[in-house]
Every structure is written in C-alpha cells, then in structure tokens.
Design a protein around this motif. Structure first.
Motif, PDB file in Angstrom:
ATOM      1  N   LYS A  42      -8.694   3.063   4.094  1.00  0.00           N
ATOM      2  CA  LYS A  42      -9.734   2.500   3.240  1.00  0.00           C
ATOM      3  C   LYS A  42      -9.230   1.266   2.490  1.00  0.00           C
ATOM      4  CE  LYS A  42     -12.504   6.653   2.536  1.00  0.00           C
ATOM      5  NZ  LYS A  42     -13.133   7.584   1.544  1.00  0.00           N
ATOM      6  N   ARG A  43      -7.913   1.136   2.385  1.00  0.00           N
ATOM      7  CA  ARG A  43      -7.352  -0.062   1.750  1.00  0.00           C
ATOM      8  C   ARG A  43      -7.313  -1.239   2.718  1.00  0.00           C
ATOM      9  NH1 ARG A  43      -1.994   1.560  -1.769  1.00  0.00           N
ATOM     10  NH2 ARG A  43      -2.716   3.563  -2.568  1.00  0.00           N
ATOM     11  N   THR A  81      -6.321   6.102  -3.124  1.00  0.00           N
ATOM     12  CA  THR A  81      -7.118   5.626  -1.992  1.00  0.00           C
ATOM     13  C   THR A  81      -6.322   5.708  -0.694  1.00  0.00           C
ATOM     14  OG1 THR A  81      -8.180   4.061  -3.488  1.00  0.00           O
ATOM     15  CG2 THR A  81      -8.499   3.695  -1.126  1.00  0.00           C
ATOM     16  N   ALA A 113       0.826  -1.200   0.000  1.00  0.00           N
ATOM     17  CA  ALA A 113       0.000   0.000   0.000  1.00  0.00           C
ATOM     18  C   ALA A 113       0.867   1.259   0.000  1.00  0.00           C
ATOM     19  CB  ALA A 113      -0.926   0.001   1.219  1.00  0.00           C
ATOM     20  N   PHE A 173      -4.873   4.899   3.045  1.00  0.00           N
ATOM     21  CA  PHE A 173      -4.478   3.594   3.573  1.00  0.00           C
ATOM     22  C   PHE A 173      -5.597   2.936   4.368  1.00  0.00           C
ATOM     23  CE2 PHE A 173      -2.874   1.299   7.337  1.00  0.00           C
ATOM     24  CZ  PHE A 173      -2.387   0.183   6.700  1.00  0.00           C
ATOM     25  N   ALA A 226      -5.511  -4.342  -8.493  1.00  0.00           N
ATOM     26  CA  ALA A 226      -5.792  -3.587  -7.271  1.00  0.00           C
ATOM     27  C   ALA A 226      -4.787  -2.443  -7.108  1.00  0.00           C
ATOM     28  CB  ALA A 226      -5.741  -4.507  -6.059  1.00  0.00           C
ATOM     29  N   ASP A 227      -3.507  -2.724  -7.400  1.00  0.00           N
ATOM     30  CA  ASP A 227      -2.479  -1.680  -7.287  1.00  0.00           C
ATOM     31  C   ASP A 227      -2.779  -0.524  -8.225  1.00  0.00           C
ATOM     32  OD1 ASP A 227      -1.175  -3.211  -5.445  1.00  0.00           O
ATOM     33  OD2 ASP A 227       0.355  -3.972  -6.827  1.00  0.00           O
ATOM     34  N   PHE A 262      -5.821   1.493  -6.857  1.00  0.00           N
ATOM     35  CA  PHE A 262      -5.466   2.298  -5.686  1.00  0.00           C
ATOM     36  C   PHE A 262      -4.604   3.502  -6.073  1.00  0.00           C
ATOM     37  CE2 PHE A 262      -5.943  -1.665  -2.886  1.00  0.00           C
ATOM     38  CZ  PHE A 262      -7.237  -1.302  -2.520  1.00  0.00           C
ATOM     39  N   SER A 317      -9.626  -4.301   2.408  1.00  0.00           N
ATOM     40  CA  SER A 317      -9.316  -5.091   1.222  1.00  0.00           C
ATOM     41  C   SER A 317      -8.050  -5.920   1.442  1.00  0.00           C
ATOM     42  CB  SER A 317      -9.134  -4.161   0.020  1.00  0.00           C
ATOM     43  OG  SER A 317      -8.746  -4.888  -1.123  1.00  0.00           O
ATOM     44  N   ILE A 318      -7.062  -5.327   2.119  1.00  0.00           N
ATOM     45  CA  ILE A 318      -5.816  -6.041   2.417  1.00  0.00           C
ATOM     46  C   ILE A 318      -6.105  -7.249   3.302  1.00  0.00           C
ATOM     47  CG2 ILE A 318      -3.619  -5.880   3.651  1.00  0.00           C
ATOM     48  CD1 ILE A 318      -3.521  -2.919   2.721  1.00  0.00           C
TER      49      ILE A 318
END
Length: 322
Positions: free
Chosen positions: A188-189, A184, A52, A186, A175-176, A179, A192-193
C-alpha cells in the motif's frame, strides 16, 4: 541499450554523421539525459522502498546521537568509491540522502568520492600508471572525501539547502511518521513511493537537461587535448590552472584516463594532470547546474571551492612525491 537508442536516434533516424562535432554532442546529450533521468527515478524509488523497511529517520537519529569518531565519513567515502557514477549520475543518490535527512557532511563525503573512483578507471589506471600510483590515487580520493565531508559538515551549511529539498525533507518525515503510526503494509506504500519518485524527477528534470546540454556542448566542441599546451606553459601555476580550466568540462573518470596519459607523455607533471582529471570528473558546470535544485549558489560555491582547494593540494603533493 540506452547507448544503442542514442546511436539509432542521432545517427540513423536523424542521419547526423557520427564523426561530426554536432553528432557527438547530440549523442552525448540523448544518452546522458536518458541515463540520469532513469537513474534519478530508479534510485528515488529504491530509496523509498528502503525507507519503507528501514526508515532513514532511524539512521539519521543514530548518526546524530552517537559519536562515531569520523567513521561515518569513511563509510560514505568508501560507498562513493564503489558506486560507478560520474559527477552528474551521483546526484540522484545525493538527493535521496539529503531528502532522507542524512547529515549533510556525510552526503558530501559520498558526493566528493563517487565520481573520482570507479572500477573501470581503477583498472585503466593500473594498466597505465601501475599499482603504486593507482593505490595512492584511490587512497587520496577516499581521504579527500572524508576530510571534505568532515569540514563541510562542521560548517553547518543546512541553512543553504534550497526550499525545494527542505520541503521534501518535511514531507518525507511526515510520511514516515504516518506509515509508522498506521503500520501501513508495503504494497500500500508502493504507489506513494512511486509518486514521490516521479515528483522528484519532475522537480529537477529542467536542471538535468540544462546541465547535460552544457556538458554535451563542451564534450562535442571543446576537446580535452586543447589544454595540453596551456598546462605545459603554466609552470608552478600549472595545478591551479588545470583545476580552473577543467571545471567547465564534463566526463567520467574512465573517459579521462587516456587524456591524462597523453598529458603525461607530453611532459606535463603527473600531479598537474591528475588535478585536471579530478576537476573534470569531480567538479563540472553541468553538476553545478543540477545541484542548483538542491542547494543555493552560496552552498554550491562553498562545496566547489572546498573540493577545488583539496584537489590543488593533492596535485602539488603528487608532483612532489611522484
């Protein structure tokens, strides 16, 4: 804490005697299953967090577009040497590297070295064999990781990765890109992570449990000392014989050093005993079972064959110089 829970579950709750083979095997299964599943989730999450802030795609592109003259293999081997993982515990981080698209040869350099060298085993080696043998052993393992990673990387084996990990790579890249494009934040990521980490655990958990079950059965019912007489009688074939009989077994480097000491005391050449040790900790049937989720059997065979050949070369060399 995990060991205490395994002891309580098997010995106290189930009432199985700790001195029996069944008790030892079940305790080993519970402990290693929990340890590796937790490692898999935590490392997958950490790799997602790292990605991220610093997308692995950048590292992948850098490694692909710059001539590093083998320095990347040295770094991967040194990183493997300083991580305190056994062959099975190394696989979660290996999956994270492959998922992120790090060149396969570099990830193999890590996977080869990681189980062979750790601080506990090095300390035990120092106390048992002295600093000269220890230094040679550590240096040879790092070189073996570099050479193995380089050779396997040159073979262009990516086509033998499993469809599951290739799909994970594509999803990671998408996804990368999303983002990066949307900037986006962190926090909010993070959901998903975490979801991705759980997905990896679900994808490999059956392979993990099967591999550890095999290792637990061997650990509980096939003692390492059983092979000492066989290795003594093998003569010039002692090194390849030690590699062959060691592969089905499973232990970490710290757990096998005392066994090597017993072998040497029984008159087995040091190189032969070390070849046995390196094969036990660096190649194992449980490891192959777990890798099946990431690789095809052909790639597993190429990897095991390459590492086994290098271990035999080192074993013969140790027998000549020590």
């Amino acid at each position: 804490m995990i060991q205490q829970f395994a002891d309580w579950l098997i010995y106290d709750l189930f009432g199985i005697d700790a001195t029996t083979r069944l008790g030892e095997a079940l305790n080993f299964f519970v402990y290693d299953s929990l340890k590796i599943i937790l490692l898999l989730f935590l490392i997958s999450t950490v790799m997602g967090i790292v990605n991220a802030y610093f997308p692995i795609e950048r590292l992948r592109n850098y490694l692909s577009s710059h001539r590093l003259y083998g320095f990347q293999y040295l770094l991967a081997s040194i990183f493997g040497a300083i991580t305190p993982f056994c062959s099975c515990s190394s696989i979660p981080l290996f999956i994270g590297f492959v998922k992120g698209g790090i060149p396969l040869g570099v990830t193999f350099a890590f996977l080869i070295t990681s189980p062979l060298v750790n601080e506990v085993a090095v300390a035990m080696f120092l106390g048992t064999f002295g600093w000269q043998v220890t230094a040679i052993y550590v240096a040879c393992d790092i070189v073996m990781g570099m050479v193995g990673g380089f050779v396997l990387g040159k073979l262009k084996l990516e086509r033998y990765l499993s469809p599951w990990i290739l799909q994970m790579q594509r999803m990671q890249m998408q996804a990368d890109e999303a983002f990066e494009a949307e900037h986006t934040p962190f926090m909010k990521r993070l959901p998903s992570i975490t979801k991705d980490a759980l997905g990896i655990v679900r994808g490999v958990i059956l392979y993990v449990l099967l591999g550890i079950a095999i290792g637990a059965a061997i650990h509980g019912y096939v003692p390492e000392y059983f092979f000492a007489d066989f290795m003594q009688k093998a003569g010039l074939l002692g090194v390849p014989a030690s590699v062959l009989i060691a592969v089905p077994m499973y232990a970490n480097a710290a757990g096998i050093v005392p066994v090597v000491e017993v072998f040497v005391a029984k008159g087995i050449p040091l190189g032969t005993a070390l070849a046995f040790m390196m094969s036990v900790v660096g190649l194992s049937l449980p490891e192959a079972t777990m890798l099946k989720k990431v690789m095809t059997w052909r790639l597993i065979g190429i990897f095991f064959g390459t590492v086994a050949f290098m271990i035999m070369i080192l074993g013969w060399t140790f027998n000549q110089i020590l």
